[in-house]
Design an enzyme around this catalytic site. Structure first.
Site, PDB file in Angstrom:
ATOM      1  N   ASN A  47       0.794  -1.303   0.105  1.00 41.62           N
ATOM      2  CA  ASN A  47       0.011   0.033   0.082  1.00 41.62           C
ATOM      3  C   ASN A  47       0.696   1.195  -0.023  1.00 41.62           C
ATOM      4  OD1 ASN A  47      -2.110  -1.779   0.148  1.00 41.62           O
ATOM      5  ND2 ASN A  47      -2.102  -1.777   2.341  1.00 41.62           N
TER       6      ASN A  47
ATOM      7  N   PRO B  91       0.810   4.290  -1.321  1.00 43.04           N
ATOM      8  CA  PRO B  91       0.788   5.562  -0.670  1.00 43.04           C
ATOM      9  C   PRO B  91       0.714   5.725   0.833  1.00 43.04           C
ATOM     10  CG  PRO B  91      -0.773   5.008  -2.304  1.00 43.04           C
ATOM     11  CD  PRO B  91       0.164   3.550  -1.982  1.00 43.04           C
ATOM     12  N   ASP B  92       0.437   4.745   1.396  1.00 44.22           N
ATOM     13  CA  ASP B  92       0.330   4.839   2.846  1.00 44.22           C
ATOM     14  C   ASP B  92       1.613   4.967   3.728  1.00 44.22           C
ATOM     15  OD1 ASP B  92      -2.323   4.529   3.176  1.00 44.22           O
ATOM     16  OD2 ASP B  92      -2.222   2.346   3.951  1.00 44.22           O
ATOM     17  N   HIS B  93       2.696   4.374   2.847  1.00 43.92           N
ATOM     18  CA  HIS B  93       4.098   4.398   3.446  1.00 43.92           C
ATOM     19  C   HIS B  93       5.233   5.527   3.288  1.00 43.92           C
ATOM     20  CE1 HIS B  93       2.576   0.600   4.307  1.00 43.92           C
ATOM     21  NE2 HIS B  93       2.728  -0.186   3.252  1.00 43.92           N
TER      22      HIS B  93
END
Lengths: 361, 405
Positions: free
Chosen positions: B172, B174-176
């Site tokens: 994921n 974009p979350d990181h």
């Protein structure tokens, strides 16, 4: 007023650090980009696509230096004497014989961003690209199909990650300088930046001894992954962890719609993750679900899925996004010098993001 | 001489959880902000139960996924469903500089804790909301999580081999990095503005719009009628540009020939293995034979050791690197470990476990991972007593009523 009003940034950067300059410029800094000499291009990582260049540089002032190298060095020294932040990414500045260490004494208030593929202490003469840094940081290994080579993230994401850390580091240093009056060096390595994008892979190895690898289009489990729609694909996640209710909601929708064999998905064995991860479970679910999902467009599946609390999202293409109703309603795309352009990553109430070069620059 | 951390004195009231938000606030904490993470036993951060897990039986304190995102923070246990919690949050807001939240739009407002409410307690507050698709628009209240965002943003579609289903980055992503770092950047810009003017502000970060900014050229190419499509490891402006097998099980080397000089270097390095293509001195001519070049290069690399091959190619001026797994990165002597990219911290339940170090490195006021992730509610008592000045009776009463839980 802009957040970074009055802050002067000098950018000597290939694509590795260029997004950092864009971020600072669009927060209101006056960013002056020095174009590299043509004979340097082979040692720099610059995507020749004009759209990439426009995206990265449209909010910066851009100059070229005197072709005489020694005169150019003088120009650079003058430019540095008037700026707050230097973005020094790649080998461009070093090739003019500029020694950043000299400025620690002569301009102690200067903030110097050194953005490199492998860290400023690494061997200077290493040959790198976005792809090789993604490999060195491990990020590359998580994408792709298990039976083929891993595949990269689109759009030089290793360079973007390095730039994001550089911009954030510049802001920490600027904030600190307001109190102390002193600048400092900000050291960003692209491979290390990529290694912060490994999700939980470091911890999986550390705590459970498992080496995470690429898994193709999603989880190897019925109900989770990529499935076809009439016009492309959707990402579905039902059954796993907190999405158990989504499975029942999905089957109910399919039954109401008269989808063939939908009732089969109510059989007890589908409750078991062990069964959902068998090849038979995955294949059977795909047949039944795609018999249903390929009758609808992905946007239609998304809207009805939301109404029914099913975790299903359209796999949008760039073309889908430019006509996306949510982005349109929020006015995400803007206009700049006659072109439609990508909008802000964040919206600050008092000091809004802005595209283009500031009036006082 | 000890140096004051750059964000010391900044207090962050942190309601973010799961993916992006906690990494944004960890970045601030690494540089000295005091981050107070608010969660409860009724609704703990879902990552607390998400693998990988350290050994043991504790239900909430063993996740490495959670720990890495929440180092350097304090934990305050507060049941937001309880009516009395609002007053506690207002008291916390009064002494905070930043409030961050990543709830669905309307959640904080439902509790009477929206931007307007909190600025009545703290006039110059910086208030960050991180909704999935923004606080307005027809999809504002749609639910989703990390994988949803990868799909919505176009990233999933753009990554993978062209002859198969799209695969995204396998994470994921974009979350990181993109969303936490855009969030941290926005908060830091607002703090800088506040330091110069005394003015706080509201920040809205749509996680979709933030992600679209790292894919900006793809959108702008679509806008001019030239949308990109997934192409495996190939790029338009280089050839060969790919990932090739080397000796060992599932071992790979990334090689990218970005210009004609590097192509000549590659021809020299492989000693005749690419002889049929030695006349292809321009990008256009190599592109016309891309698959054949890749195939021949694979035949050459697969008989060879990765590190030796990488060194050989580097010595001929060709960008090359062996693909590192998490095990490789964490092994003693790995170049990133030598650089200090990973740190190990002791945790009362997990024992010693690994965290990503603070990046970037600041020379004079470096950030650091100082403390492991907090146990749920570990700091509730101290914060009530010392920061909020609550009496012992009041704290006991709030505990008995189930507010501080």
């Amino acid at each position: 007023m802009d957040s970074l009003e009055g802050i002067r940034v000098l950018e000597f950067s290939d694509d590795l650090g260029a997004y950092a300059g864009k971020v600072l410029a669009e927060l209101g800094a006056d960013v002056l980009r020095v174009e590299p000499r043509l004979d340097m291009l082979n040692r720099l990582s610059i995507d020749p696509d004009v759209t990439v260049g426009r995206f990265l540089h449209r909010s910066k002032r851009v100059i070229t230096l005197n072709p005489d190298s020694s005169l150019a060095t003088e120009e650079i020294e003058q430019l540095i004497s008037g700026c707050d932040v230097v973005i020094d990414a790649g080998s461009q500045l070093a090739s003019y014989g500029i020694d950043r260490h000299a400025y620690v004494v002569s301009r102690p208030e200067l903030i110097w961003l050194r953005v490199t593929p492998h860290g400023q202490e690494s061997v200077e003469d290493q040959w790198s690209s976005d792809l090789t840094c993604s490999a060195a940081g491990g990020f590359l290994g998580l994408g792709g199909w298990p039976d083929r080579a891993p595949t990269r993230a689109y759009g030089d994401q290793t360079w973007r990650m390095a730039s994001l850390y550089a911009a954030a580091g510049a802001l920490v240093a600027l904030y600190e300088r307001e109190a102390s009056g002193h600048g400092q060096e900000v050291d960003v390595a692209a491979d290390e930046a990529a290694a912060t994008g490994l999700e939980n892979a470091l911890q999986f190895f550390d705590l459970e001894g498992q080496v995470r690898k690429r898994v193709g289009a999603g989880y190897a489990e019925a109900g989770s992954g990529v499935y076809a729609s009439a016009d492309g694909h959707v990402f579905l996640m039902v059954g796993r962890l907190s999405t158990r209710a989504g499975w029942a909601n999905l089957v109910q929708w399919m039954v109401e719609d008269g989808a063939l064999r939908a009732e089969e998905l109510r059989d007890a064995h589908w409750q078991s993750q062990d069964y959902r991860t068998t090849t038979e479970g995955q294949t059977t679910f795909r047949e039944i679900f795609e018999g249903f999902s390929t009758r609808f467009g992905k946007a239609e599946l998304y809207l009805e899925g939301q109404r029914r609390s099913i975790a299903l999202a359209p796999i949008n293409s760039p073309t889908d996004l430019i006509s996306n109703e949510q982005l349109a309603a929020r006015g995400f795309f803007g206009e700049f010098e006659g072109e439609i352009v990508c909008g802000p990553p964040y919206r600050l109430g008092a000091t809004p993001w802005r595209v283009g070069i500031g009036e006082d620059a | 001489m000890s140096v004051t951390l750059p964000l010391s004195g900044i207090r962050v009231l942190d309601f973010t959880w799961v993916g992006a938000g906690p990494l944004a606030t960890r970045f601030l904490a690494d540089f000295g902000a005091e981050v107070i993470k608010v969660e409860s036993r009724q609704r703990p951060d879902p990552l607390r139960i998400t693998p990988p897990l350290a050994r043991g039986t504790d239900p909430l304190e063993r996740s490495g996924y959670f720990a890495n995102r929440n180092a350097n923070k304090k934990s305050f246990a507060l049941n937001m469903e309880h009516a009395e919690s609002r007053e506690v949050v207002m008291d916390l807001a009064r002494v905070s500089d930043v409030c961050a939240q990543s709830f669905r739009p309307g959640t904080m407002e439902k509790w009477g804790l929206g931007y307007a409410d909190l600025t009545s307690a703290r006039r110059d507050l910086i208030y960050l909301s991180m909704p999935l698709q923004g606080n307005s628009g027809p999809h504002a209240t749609f639910s989703g999580f990390g994988a949803t965002l990868v799909a919505l943003s176009g990233l999933h579609d753009l990554c993978g081999d062209p002859d198969r289903l799209p695969v995204g980055t396998g994470t994921n992503y974009p979350d990181h990095v993109p969303n936490p770092m855009h969030a941290a950047i926005a908060v830091l810009a607002a703090l800088f503005h506040r330091r110069r003017t005394g003015q706080g502000q509201e920040i809205e970060l749509s996680q979709l719009e933030s992600t679209l900014n790292v894919l900006g050229p793809a959108l702008e190419k679509a806008l001019v009628g030239d949308p990109p499509a997934r192409a495996g490891n190939r790029v338009v402006h280089a050839c060969p540009h790919g990932v090739f097998p080397v000796l060992g099980v599932d071992r790979w080397i990334a090689i990218s020939v970005m210009n004609d000089d590097e192509w000549r270097g590659l021809l020299d390095a492989v000693g005749g293995a690419l002889l049929p293509f030695s006349d292809l001195v321009s990008l256009a001519s190599r592109k016309a034979h891309e698959a054949e070049i890749e195939d021949r290069l694979s035949q050459w690399t697969k008989e060879r050791d990765g590190e030796t091959t990488s060194e050989l190619l580097q010595s001929h001026g060709v960008p090359a690197a062996v693909l590192q797994t998490a095990a490789d990165l964490l092994a003693e002597g790995s170049s990133l470990r030598e650089r200090g990219a990973f740190v190990w911290k002791d945790h009362p339940v997990m024992g010693r476990s690994v965290y990503s170090a603070t990046t970037p490195r600041l020379s004079r006021t470096p950030g650091a991972v100082r403390t492991a992730a907090p146990l749920l509610g570990a700091d509730t008592e101290e914060i009530c007593l010392e920061l909020l000045g609550y009496s012992r009776e009041r704290i006991d009463g709030l505990r008995e009523a189930g507010v501080l839980n």
